[in-house]
Every structure is written in structure tokens, then in C-alpha cells.
Design a protein around this motif. Sequence first.
Motif, PDB file in Angstrom:
ATOM      1  N   ILE A  89      -5.178   3.685  -1.696  1.00  0.00           N
ATOM      2  CA  ILE A  89      -6.004   4.424  -2.548  1.00  0.00           C
ATOM      3  C   ILE A  89      -5.382   5.590  -2.969  1.00  0.00           C
ATOM      4  CG2 ILE A  89      -8.571   5.570  -2.674  1.00  0.00           C
ATOM      5  CD1 ILE A  89      -8.318   2.439  -1.342  1.00  0.00           C
ATOM      6  N   SER A  90      -5.841   5.668  -4.431  1.00  0.00           N
ATOM      7  CA  SER A  90      -5.548   6.781  -5.155  1.00  0.00           C
ATOM      8  C   SER A  90      -6.756   7.451  -6.243  1.00  0.00           C
ATOM      9  CB  SER A  90      -4.250   6.850  -6.053  1.00  0.00           C
ATOM     10  OG  SER A  90      -4.270   6.034  -7.105  1.00  0.00           O
ATOM     11  N   THR A  91      -6.517   8.829  -6.451  1.00  0.00           N
ATOM     12  CA  THR A  91      -7.615   9.202  -7.402  1.00  0.00           C
ATOM     13  C   THR A  91      -6.928   9.867  -8.617  1.00  0.00           C
ATOM     14  OG1 THR A  91      -7.964  11.241  -6.196  1.00  0.00           O
ATOM     15  CG2 THR A  91      -9.278   9.372  -5.333  1.00  0.00           C
ATOM     16  N   GLY A 105     -10.131  10.511   3.983  1.00  0.00           N
ATOM     17  CA  GLY A 105     -10.477  10.455   5.326  1.00  0.00           C
ATOM     18  C   GLY A 105      -9.892   8.942   5.836  1.00  0.00           C
ATOM     19  N   LEU A 106      -8.502   8.975   5.186  1.00  0.00           N
ATOM     20  CA  LEU A 106      -7.670   7.624   5.635  1.00  0.00           C
ATOM     21  C   LEU A 106      -6.190   8.174   6.119  1.00  0.00           C
ATOM     22  CD1 LEU A 106      -8.538   5.566   2.431  1.00  0.00           C
ATOM     23  CD2 LEU A 106      -9.417   5.123   4.631  1.00  0.00           C
ATOM     24  N   PHE A 115      -4.263   4.878   3.165  1.00  0.00           N
ATOM     25  CA  PHE A 115      -4.418   3.390   3.190  1.00  0.00           C
ATOM     26  C   PHE A 115      -5.405   2.869   4.275  1.00  0.00           C
ATOM     27  CE2 PHE A 115      -1.665   3.530   6.832  1.00  0.00           C
ATOM     28  CZ  PHE A 115      -1.910   2.253   7.544  1.00  0.00           C
ATOM     29  N   SER A 116      -5.650   1.567   4.392  1.00  0.00           N
ATOM     30  CA  SER A 116      -6.347   1.021   5.134  1.00  0.00           C
ATOM     31  C   SER A 116      -6.305  -0.462   5.188  1.00  0.00           C
ATOM     32  CB  SER A 116      -7.916   1.131   5.096  1.00  0.00           C
ATOM     33  OG  SER A 116      -8.748   0.553   5.981  1.00  0.00           O
ATOM     34  N   TYR A 117      -6.298  -1.009   6.259  1.00  0.00           N
ATOM     35  CA  TYR A 117      -6.156  -2.598   6.415  1.00  0.00           C
ATOM     36  C   TYR A 117      -7.578  -3.186   6.073  1.00  0.00           C
ATOM     37  CZ  TYR A 117      -1.887  -1.641   9.102  1.00  0.00           C
ATOM     38  OH  TYR A 117      -0.569  -1.190   9.561  1.00  0.00           O
ATOM     39  N   ALA A 133     -14.615   3.228   4.877  1.00  0.00           N
ATOM     40  CA  ALA A 133     -15.502   4.406   4.476  1.00  0.00           C
ATOM     41  C   ALA A 133     -14.543   5.570   3.531  1.00  0.00           C
ATOM     42  CB  ALA A 133     -15.733   5.283   5.459  1.00  0.00           C
ATOM     43  N   ILE A 134     -14.720   5.860   2.437  1.00  0.00           N
ATOM     44  CA  ILE A 134     -13.972   6.999   1.814  1.00  0.00           C
ATOM     45  C   ILE A 134     -14.935   7.992   1.634  1.00  0.00           C
ATOM     46  CG2 ILE A 134     -12.716   7.282  -0.353  1.00  0.00           C
ATOM     47  CD1 ILE A 134     -12.178   4.210  -0.649  1.00  0.00           C
ATOM     48  N   ARG A 135     -14.043   9.227   1.719  1.00  0.00           N
ATOM     49  CA  ARG A 135     -14.665  10.561   1.109  1.00  0.00           C
ATOM     50  C   ARG A 135     -14.009  11.064  -0.056  1.00  0.00           C
ATOM     51  NH1 ARG A 135     -13.637  13.397   5.173  1.00  0.00           N
ATOM     52  NH2 ARG A 135     -11.950  14.803   4.404  1.00  0.00           N
TER      53      ARG A 135
END
Length: 912
Positions: A89-91, A105-106, A115-117, A133-135
Amino acid sequence: MNALVKIQNSMSSLAARFFKDLMKNRTQFTRGAIKLFGKSGHRGTAISVPPFGRREVVFEYVPKGYYKLSLTHQDRMLHTNRKVLIASISTSKQEPGAQASAELGLPLSDEGEPFSYLGNGHRSRDQFKKSIAIRIDFDRDWVGVRIDSKIDRYLNIDNLRLTPDVINLENTRSSVAPYVSRMLQSRPDLLDAEFILYADINLNVVDGSSVWLSSMLSALSACGKTLLLAKKDITSDIIWSNVTNCENVVTVSPSDFGAGDQTLAPEIAIALIRELDDVLPNVRRVVVRGLKAATILCQNRQFRERSIVYLTDFYEIEDGVVTVQNDTAKHVATIATQSGYLLAQTDALAEKIREVSNTDVTCHSFPPPIPDDLPEISIETQPNDKIRIGYAGKITPLWGADELLDWTMELKEKGIESELHIVANRISDGVGKKNVPGFGDAIREKIQSSAAFHYGDLNREASMNKMASMHFVWCYRPAALENNTLEVSTKLIEMAAAGAACLCYPSRINRELLGDDYPYFIKDIEDFERVLRRGPQVLRKALSDQIKSRHSLANVSRTLAENVLRLGRTTESEQCVVIAGHDFKFIDPYISTLKAHGHRILRDQWEWGGPTDVKKSKRLLDSADIVLCEWGLANAVWHSANKREGTKLFVRIHLQEINERAQKFGLQINKEAVDGYIFVEEGVRRTAIEMFDIPPEKTHLVPNFLLDDEYRDRAFSKHDDDIVTLGMIGITPQRKRFDLAVELLEQIIDSGQPARLLVKGPRPETLEFMRAPGRAHELDYYKQIYTRIEARPELAQAVSFAPWGNDVAAWYRDIDFILSPSDFESFHYALADGILSGCTPLIWPWKGAEQVYSPEWIIQDTQEALLEIQRVRALNKSDQIRESQEKRDLLIKRYGYKQTFGLLSEIIGIEI
């Protein structure tokens, strides 16, 4: 392309590389296969990830908040392999490395990306679903998701989407744990709360219920920090302004969960209370008002000794008669048995609760409190004064407002002029059976045509001051309500205490409050006319002083504190005890007792075979002085491997730990880290010592406990009827030997004795785990028994099934003989509770039964069971009662909760 370049220029270097990769792959997808710029919250996009390949999706314009990245698919292999698909994930404007990890929160990957599986998840019919879940801490131009495959074939995702993660406070099946955990990160002010208060009441509306809620909040906060769980966001001070000790109040409302436009349903409210209790260490009492909330709260024993229930809404008035529905009566009985304390507004309500619940339960008085600074009312009339009549409160059918408007209009035609002042911010048609369509509109028209003054936004203080300027205050409600209600009007109490001339109906409850000679009782328009022509009179000051003394907030709060809130507190312990496990039903009452006594307790929730939230477990461990693992499974393995220096660790072993499936955990526990093993049964202790090489000196035997006080009113002879009633709780799995219960029933019927068998609990064919292929032979076993029952009409009529529920104590009332025909049991709680309830036990010779109970209670087969039934029924009543009491006393002596709780506390090193 200009728009894409504009976004690209705003990216960090990491995100820019990501975007370049995205542009290289763009031509590989058709328009329908991937949606590059899907708005967050939209339905998402389908993607296909190539073997060992990569796909990317960008979501535009993502505002600050919490989100769920969700995918659905039909790939069983992806469902069973957690690591085959990875999301990075990037922003936009994202800080690198650890800062990005903290915001989202990863965890960070080896490449330094959050990242997350994406494997595993849960199954929903023919689809598999996974969410992470992402904040997002700041508004972002975009959020990018790069998905990498680690297998050699295509993975097809039906839908990938990013949606706001907002709790649905009206969905009774919502999971609340993650939302509570998230909220607490920004609400450290909640951590030292001692009391939690909830009622299905809107504090933005002025009525007796909201006044009660503000008064109860004031009473609680005078004794300790109080957390109010609000039904709706508090947007008005109309009631809130009357709360005292506000510095000792913290409020949790829908907006704390990002759902400010929602209303908190009772089911979700109780779920939130349970979760808050898990993570707030000092909660000593939980106060709820209302039948529905109390029924849900008492579904388990998490709040045993700590729940305080205020009931008024369990009865109805129909055709001038107080009625209680059968299902409602069962709920009241359960609440009376399992709540820590019951509060009643009046003696009449307390008596009705005892009658409906069929118990001699203690109901503590909590009459409607009134402010200590009530305005003094002293109205002097002038010869030409127009009579001023005030009404304050909600307006619904049967509340007397229509009589006020109609009667004053009629009397105006007789030359009696009056001026009406109505304070009401809620005018409605009523709800449920009290709903009268069009009532609200009709009242509004009457208010307008009568030229009454209507005030819709006065707070409680301003409303009281307005009423203080009236000649009369309207507290009248019609006879259909007043002659049957078990409650007293809060408005009447307040105004009478202030010295107002309260026009009201002379019901029994009102006469008890005001005296038989009260001059402003009215039954009809003729009485009303007589009082108005006479005018207001000087009231005895002693009456208002008497009402003030009984109902003042200070006195009511003091009584509540002395009789309820401060009872049981024996310690100001600074030690923190963390209790870790996947299932707390066998230790909930002990946990609640510890918290009621002032101990700081936290729960660490686990799955049977692994952690629920390792981060949370680590945080709790950092606070722990003592860790008690309930069950010696994955929880004990982790805590024994992560024990901190200075922390004590205890593991409580039941039975399943020595079963083949669970033995792996006992072998992995670091025995050197464990300060003590607590066993509930001697045979299990001996087996575990040998199986896991546990040092015997580290072991303790503390048997299961019985909550004997929950059945204290039910030890009585049950054999007065001609029919014999057998009872059995739980017929699954097969080792429970339902066939022997049916065989015994047949033998009783064949002997000429009428009999029935009542079974409580789910039928095996309704249980999901019983549909597994390996259970097919068990289902065949039950089908054969059902066929046997249906083949004989007298059997079919004699066997009945009731679903599982928290009304077991009431269910035992109908049982003469409680059965335990199992091949094997470790303790058999249902049997013990039946004995405490006065049932005669029939126990087949399963291993350990003689030691757990008594050799004299064991029968060898159904023939001996029949003989025991005939023996007991031949006894006279006094002998039946004596035998029943002796059996009950034996169980309490061995397993009563008081001595068991004392032993547990002594072992882990705390005082109760």
C-alpha cells in the motif's frame, strides 16, 4: 495524460516508481478488467493477477479516516494459503518506511513498504472474502494498491474495493471489537472508568426517561468516574445541563465510531459494553435500563455481581389490567436471577417483579431523583389575573395533554379564562400499541387554536423556572393509565417538591405521594372547573419538604452508593491481572467478582489455535503483573514464550488439553516460565503431569465452581404432580446417550406411570459441525432415535425440545429428575445446576461420577433408574425436601463458588 502527470508530480519517490510500473502494465488490461481510478467506497474492480505477476489499482481522493481494503474471490487455494497474494500500500505525499507503516497500521515488508497478506479470510456461501484495515491520517489524493502473486497460475479476484470502515450501530450482528480498540487509541480518558451507564434513551428529548438518565448519571459520577454510552450524539444541553459532577463523566456516542448520524441499538450497545469491559480494567458496575438491554446483558455471566438493572418496561396496561407476556416473564425471571442488583422506582414495581419472576429477589429503591436546587414556588394571584396553567414534558397519547387542551377550551365557553404554557420538544403519535395515528398533528392544531404558548427548546432548568411562574402545573393523566401504572410521574414529584399546585389524578400511587387530602386531585372536567374557580391555595410546606427529603438527588445518590455502588469493594489493588483465553464461560463469574472487588482486570482474547491480535496481546502483557491463561492451549504457549520478568504466569487446565487434537499445545508450553498449573479435575491432573512432564509441585487442584446463589430459591420438592418429568440438557454429541433417556421414558410409560422428557439445547441436525462427513454415523444414530419416538404416539407426545437459552434456572422448575446418562463427563454442570434447583439426579456410571458426586446417586441402568424414581415418589413431602436439601448442601460444600474463588485467588496471589 495531463491529469496523470499532475498526480505523478505529487508523489514520493516510492510512489512514483509504483506509478511508472502501473503505466507500463496499463495496456495489458481491458477497460472492464481493471478500474485504475475507482473512488473509495465504489463497488470496486475485478482483476486477474498473472503467475508470479503483479497488478495495481489506484483509488482517487481518499479523505482522512479508517478504511477496509476488501477482496472477494472463489479461489479455494487462495483461501487456504495466507501468503500467496500480497498487497503493498502507498499513498500520495507518503512518508517513507516506519512512518508510513505507523499511519496505515500495517507492517513493513523487506522492501520497506507497508503490506498485508491477502490469503485466508472467511467464506460466505460460494465466495471467499478477505479484508484488511487501513488508517489514513490525512486527506490523500490517492491510495495505491500493488498486488503480487507468489504462485504459478492466474488468480482471479471478483472484486477489490476500498470502503470507509464505519460501524453500523443499527446492525445487530456487527462486530464491535476493532472499533472499540481503534477508539481507545484516541480516548485515554476512558481507561480509569469505574461505572458504565446505558439506557435506550435520547438525551436530546425532554421527558421523564431522559430526566432519569441525567439523574442516574449524576448519582454514579458522585461515586466514581462514569462512562455514559449514549444512544445518540448529544447535540443539546436541554437535559445535559442538569448533570452534576460533569468532571467525573466521560461520554461515548455514535460519533466516536464515525457514525454520528446513527442511533445506537440495544444489541450493539451491550456488545460495546462487553468489549469495553474487556479493555477497561477498573469497571466495577454496569448500569442498564430497560428489559431488552438487560435481557441481552444477562445472556452470560460476564457481569455477575456487577450488573445493576432498572426495570419499568416489562408490563403493559390492556383494558385497564396490568399484563405481562409469557416471554417477557421468562426474561424478567432470568434478569432477577442473574443481575447483580435490581432497582425499582416504586414498591409496586418491586412487588410486580417478584411476582412475575417467582423469586424473592431484593429490589433496591431508586425513586425518581429531583435536583437539590429546585425553585421555590409561591404564586400570589391578583383579582384580574388570568389563570396560568403550565405543562412540561413530552406529549404522547395517554399523557393528558389532549384533556388539558379540550377542557380549557370548554371552560372558556363558561367564562373561565386560562393561559396555557406548554414546554415540549417532542410531540408524537406514540409507539407500539400506544400509537394513535394523527395524534401529534391534532395536538399541534389544538395548541395553535387555543393560543397556547409553546416552548420547544427549554432545558430542564429553564423549564422548571417557567413552571414556577404558573398558578397550576398540569400533571394529570387519565384514569386508564393512572389506575394501573406501577410508576410515579417524575414531573409530579419535581413540581410537588417545589410547592407547585399540581393538577393530577387521585391514583393509589399519587395518594401515597401527596396524601388523601391533597386539594388538586381531579378526575374529570367537573373537578377541574371546581379547582380553577377556587384558585390556588397555600400548600403545607411539610409536604414539599417530605418529598424533597425522599427524592432529593443527594439523598437518592447516597442511598444508592451505600446499598449498591460501594458494596463488595475490598481493595484498591494496583496489580493488573490479564486473563487470556478463547472461551471465558467457565471463568466469567470469577473475573466479574475480581472487578467488583476493585481489582484491575484485562482480557486477552485468543482463538483456540492462535492469536486474535498479537499486537493487542503484547500491549496487555506490558501492563500485566499476573497472567492467568484460561485453557492451556495456544494462549499458554505464547504467554509462556513471552513472559516478562517480574510477571507471574498461571495456566488453568480443563479437559480438552489432554485430548489428542490439543496435546501439541501442552508439549510446547515453556514449563519453566509457568508459576503454577491449576487443574479442575484430579484425573486430568495426573494425566497431564505424565503427558507433558509437568513438575507435580507446580500443580494445584481447584474444582469447577457452582453459582449456588442463583438457585437459592429453588430447592424444593417437585414431585406433587401425577406426571413424572425427566430433564436433559444437551444431547450432542452421541456420548451424551440420548437413547438411554428415551429408553427410560419408555419404561416409565410402560409401567403405567404418565411421564414426559424435556430436552433443552440445539438438536444435532441443526448444528453446523454435525454435518461434517465424519459425523454422518452420529446423525444416523439420532435419526434412529427420532424414528423410535415417532413410532409410538405416546412417546411422540411425551418428548419435547426447547432451544438453548439463558432461562435454564426457570426451566429446572418443571423438572423432577435430571439425567446424566453420558458415556463420559468431566463434571457435567447441567446436572449439578439441576441438583441445586431441587431436581433428583439420575447418574449413569461414567468414569469419575462417584468422585465428583456421590456413590449413592449412581444408577447402573434404566431399570435401576426406574426403581429410584419409584422410591423418591413414594417418600412423603418432608423427606423429599430433606433429601433434596442434603444433595444441594453436599455440592455447595464441595464446589460452592465462594471457596473456589478463594482458592483461585490465593494461588495467583490476590485478595478478595
